[in-house]
Design an enzyme around this catalytic site. Structure first.
Site, PDB file in Angstrom:
ATOM      1  N   HIS A 196      -9.887   1.362   4.326  1.00 29.67           N
ATOM      2  CA  HIS A 196      -8.666   1.360   5.183  1.00 29.67           C
ATOM      3  C   HIS A 196      -8.883   2.496   6.421  1.00 29.67           C
ATOM      4  O   HIS A 196      -9.618   3.535   6.301  1.00 29.67           O
ATOM      5  CB  HIS A 196      -7.485   2.044   4.298  1.00 29.67           C
ATOM      6  CG  HIS A 196      -6.247   2.120   4.848  1.00 29.67           C
ATOM      7  ND1 HIS A 196      -5.675   2.952   5.742  1.00 29.67           N
ATOM      8  CD2 HIS A 196      -5.129   1.062   5.023  1.00 29.67           C
ATOM      9  CE1 HIS A 196      -4.540   2.805   6.190  1.00 29.67           C
ATOM     10  NE2 HIS A 196      -4.094   1.524   5.508  1.00 29.67           N
ATOM     11  N   SER A 216       2.719  -2.197  10.371  1.00 28.34           N
ATOM     12  CA  SER A 216       4.167  -2.302  10.382  1.00 28.34           C
ATOM     13  C   SER A 216       4.857  -3.720  10.328  1.00 28.34           C
ATOM     14  O   SER A 216       5.588  -3.978  11.071  1.00 28.34           O
ATOM     15  CB  SER A 216       4.584  -1.722  11.923  1.00 28.34           C
ATOM     16  OG  SER A 216       4.089  -0.471  12.227  1.00 28.34           O
ATOM     17  N   GLY A 226       2.019   2.303  10.800  1.00 27.74           N
ATOM     18  CA  GLY A 226       2.959   3.209  10.583  1.00 27.74           C
ATOM     19  C   GLY A 226       3.522   3.736  11.770  1.00 27.74           C
ATOM     20  O   GLY A 226       4.265   4.680  11.964  1.00 27.74           O
ATOM     21  N   ASN A 285       0.923  -1.322  -0.043  1.00 28.01           N
ATOM     22  CA  ASN A 285      -0.007   0.065  -0.121  1.00 28.01           C
ATOM     23  C   ASN A 285       0.917   1.215  -0.145  1.00 28.01           C
ATOM     24  O   ASN A 285       1.657   1.588   1.082  1.00 28.01           O
ATOM     25  CB  ASN A 285      -0.941   0.011   1.192  1.00 28.01           C
ATOM     26  CG  ASN A 285      -1.686   1.093   1.407  1.00 28.01           C
ATOM     27  OD1 ASN A 285      -1.887   2.099   0.378  1.00 28.01           O
ATOM     28  ND2 ASN A 285      -2.611   1.704   2.700  1.00 28.01           N
ATOM     29  N   TRP A 286       1.041   1.619  -1.166  1.00 27.38           N
ATOM     30  CA  TRP A 286       1.791   3.037  -1.445  1.00 27.38           C
ATOM     31  C   TRP A 286       1.384   4.163  -0.560  1.00 27.38           C
ATOM     32  O   TRP A 286       2.180   5.267  -0.499  1.00 27.38           O
ATOM     33  CB  TRP A 286       2.329   3.254  -2.915  1.00 27.38           C
ATOM     34  CG  TRP A 286       3.100   2.165  -3.485  1.00 27.38           C
ATOM     35  CD1 TRP A 286       3.431   0.987  -2.859  1.00 27.38           C
ATOM     36  CD2 TRP A 286       3.716   2.267  -4.697  1.00 27.38           C
ATOM     37  NE1 TRP A 286       4.318   0.354  -3.889  1.00 27.38           N
ATOM     38  CE2 TRP A 286       4.263   1.002  -5.089  1.00 27.38           C
ATOM     39  CE3 TRP A 286       3.707   3.358  -5.802  1.00 27.38           C
ATOM     40  CZ2 TRP A 286       4.980   0.793  -6.406  1.00 27.38           C
ATOM     41  CZ3 TRP A 286       4.253   2.813  -6.941  1.00 27.38           C
ATOM     42  CH2 TRP A 286       4.982   1.844  -7.434  1.00 27.38           C
ATOM     43  N   LYS A 287       0.121   4.178  -0.178  1.00 26.40           N
ATOM     44  CA  LYS A 287      -0.387   5.351   0.171  1.00 26.40           C
ATOM     45  C   LYS A 287      -0.287   6.678  -0.787  1.00 26.40           C
ATOM     46  O   LYS A 287       0.000   6.363  -1.908  1.00 26.40           O
ATOM     47  CB  LYS A 287      -0.088   5.610   1.704  1.00 26.40           C
ATOM     48  CG  LYS A 287      -0.279   4.402   2.691  1.00 26.40           C
ATOM     49  CD  LYS A 287      -0.178   4.549   4.014  1.00 26.40           C
ATOM     50  CE  LYS A 287      -0.571   3.264   4.593  1.00 26.40           C
ATOM     51  NZ  LYS A 287      -0.465   3.410   6.255  1.00 26.40           N
ATOM     52  N   GLY A 327       2.514  -1.235   4.227  1.00 22.80           N
ATOM     53  CA  GLY A 327       2.700   0.197   3.917  1.00 22.80           C
ATOM     54  C   GLY A 327       4.141   0.609   3.804  1.00 22.80           C
ATOM     55  O   GLY A 327       4.719   0.482   2.683  1.00 22.80           O
ATOM     56  N   GLY A 328       4.786   1.248   4.602  1.00 23.77           N
ATOM     57  CA  GLY A 328       5.991   1.829   4.829  1.00 23.77           C
ATOM     58  C   GLY A 328       7.005   0.940   4.019  1.00 23.77           C
ATOM     59  O   GLY A 328       7.877   1.221   3.077  1.00 23.77           O
ATOM     60  N   GLU A 340      -5.893  -4.910  10.466  1.00 23.36           N
ATOM     61  CA  GLU A 340      -5.024  -3.925  10.460  1.00 23.36           C
ATOM     62  C   GLU A 340      -5.154  -3.072  11.817  1.00 23.36           C
ATOM     63  O   GLU A 340      -5.989  -2.127  11.596  1.00 23.36           O
ATOM     64  CB  GLU A 340      -4.956  -2.889   9.290  1.00 23.36           C
ATOM     65  CG  GLU A 340      -4.582  -3.644   7.949  1.00 23.36           C
ATOM     66  CD  GLU A 340      -3.881  -2.566   7.161  1.00 23.36           C
ATOM     67  OE1 GLU A 340      -2.948  -2.580   6.808  1.00 23.36           O
ATOM     68  OE2 GLU A 340      -4.561  -1.184   6.857  1.00 23.36           O
ATOM     69  N   GLU A 346      -7.304   4.939   7.377  1.00 21.41           N
ATOM     70  CA  GLU A 346      -7.159   6.344   7.207  1.00 21.41           C
ATOM     71  C   GLU A 346      -8.210   6.889   6.382  1.00 21.41           C
ATOM     72  O   GLU A 346      -8.692   8.239   6.621  1.00 21.41           O
ATOM     73  CB  GLU A 346      -5.607   6.328   6.454  1.00 21.41           C
ATOM     74  CG  GLU A 346      -4.543   6.291   6.945  1.00 21.41           C
ATOM     75  CD  GLU A 346      -3.375   5.577   6.365  1.00 21.41           C
ATOM     76  OE1 GLU A 346      -3.246   5.691   5.318  1.00 21.41           O
ATOM     77  OE2 GLU A 346      -2.259   5.294   7.232  1.00 21.41           O
TER      78      GLU A 346
HETATM   79  P1  PGA Z   1       2.533   0.150   7.786  1.00 24.75           P
HETATM   80  O1  PGA Z   1       1.129   0.538   6.959  1.00 24.75           O
HETATM   81  O2  PGA Z   1       2.973  -1.092   6.980  1.00 24.75           O
HETATM   82  O3  PGA Z   1       3.150   1.491   7.126  1.00 24.75           O
HETATM   83  O4  PGA Z   1       2.048   0.062   9.061  1.00 24.75           O
HETATM   84  C1  PGA Z   1       0.205  -0.649   6.706  1.00 24.75           C
HETATM   85  C2  PGA Z   1      -1.199  -0.012   5.850  1.00 24.75           C
HETATM   86  O5  PGA Z   1      -1.637   1.037   6.341  1.00 24.75           O
HETATM   87  O6  PGA Z   1      -1.701  -0.733   5.250  1.00 24.75           O
END
Ligand code: PGA
Length: 249
Positions: free
Chosen positions: A95, A211, A172, A10-12, A232-233, A166, A97
């Site tokens: 998600h 994470s 994050g 997930n590049w966001k 994500g990251g 999640e 977010e």
């Molecule tokens: P993260 O994000 O791996 O940076 O914690 C995961 C996500 O939000 O899908």
């Protein structure tokens, strides 16, 4: 039952033409055939770029959101059919977010999953509790409520979805759920899917996200009900993402 694990990045809201190209070239260096299913959920403006660079490989393209509507006066939204035009195979829906910053409700998330499914796109349905909810002992109730809304609207084709657990407190933050914490929630979700579609529940992939990184992926992915990851990251760094992919056999 054998099902391939799914590792989805997930590049966001990250990347640009140059950095995307460098990242994808590094990911596809080995020829782009992976033992597990692999996807990158990129910002929509880059779909065409990613589609072109990943052509002929087994790297799938994903979106980070999809409109619940088919077309019309919905400024800023993208329909599932538009995603399909660019070869999008997966769409993240719900998600945390989007729930937090865009006020997305369980019902809207369920409608978005339905719109994706109708276009032949696999929704990756995200569920997860906040730290306050975990501390209040509400984890199970929260994730079950979130998944129930999706099952309610999409019960007839629930075997086509992917679920991602999640925990919001792990996204994050560098704080990962322990494999045991994650597995216990995954088992709850599996039981709920079983109740909704007993014949298919075992085949539905439940990803862990929050994470997940090169160092902790293997032990998370070793758990019975953890069928992949939403990353994500660590998906923005090719060596890390490749190590996670390698851990997902
Ligand atoms: P993260 O994000 O791996 O940076 O914690 C995961 C996500 O939000 O899908």
């Amino acid at each position: 039952m054998t099902k391939k694990k799914l590792i989805a990045g997930n590049w966001k809201m990250n990347g640009n033409l140059a950095s995307n190209e460098a990242l994808l070239k590094a990911l596809l260096q080995g020829g782009g055939s992976f033992e597990c299913d692999v996807a990158v959920c990129t910002p929509a403006p880059y779909f065409a770029q990613v589609q072109a660079l990943a052509a002929g490989t087994s790297l799938a393209l994903g979106a980070q959101d999809v409109s619940a509507h088919a077309s019309g006066a919905y400024t800023g939204e993208q329909s599932a059919a538009m995603l399909k035009d660019f070869g999008v195979r997966y769409a993240i829906v719900g998600h945390s977010e989007r729930r937090q910053f865009h006020g997305e409700t369980d019902d809207l998330v369920a409608s978005k999953a339905a719109a994706a499914l109708a276009a032949g796109i696999t929704p990756i349905v995200c569920v997860g509790e906040t730290l306050a909810q975990r501390d209040a002992g509400e984890t199970e109730a929260v994730v079950k409520r979130q998944l129930a809304a999706v099952i309610h609207v999409n019960g007839h084709c629930i075997s086509e979805i992917v679920v991602a657990y999640e925990p919001v407190w792990a996204i994050g933050t560098g704080k990962t759920a322990t494999p045991q914490q994650a597995q216990s929630v995954h088992a709850v979700l599996r039981a709920q899917l079983h109740h909704a579609a007993s014949a298919h529940a075992a085949g539905i992939r439940i990803l862990y996200g929050g994470s997940m990184n090169a160092a902790n992926a293997a032990e998370l992915l070793a758990e019975n009900d953890i069928d992949g990851g939403l990353i994500g990251g660590a998906s923005l760094k090719a060596p890390d993402f490749l190590q996670i992919i390698a851990a997902a056999r």
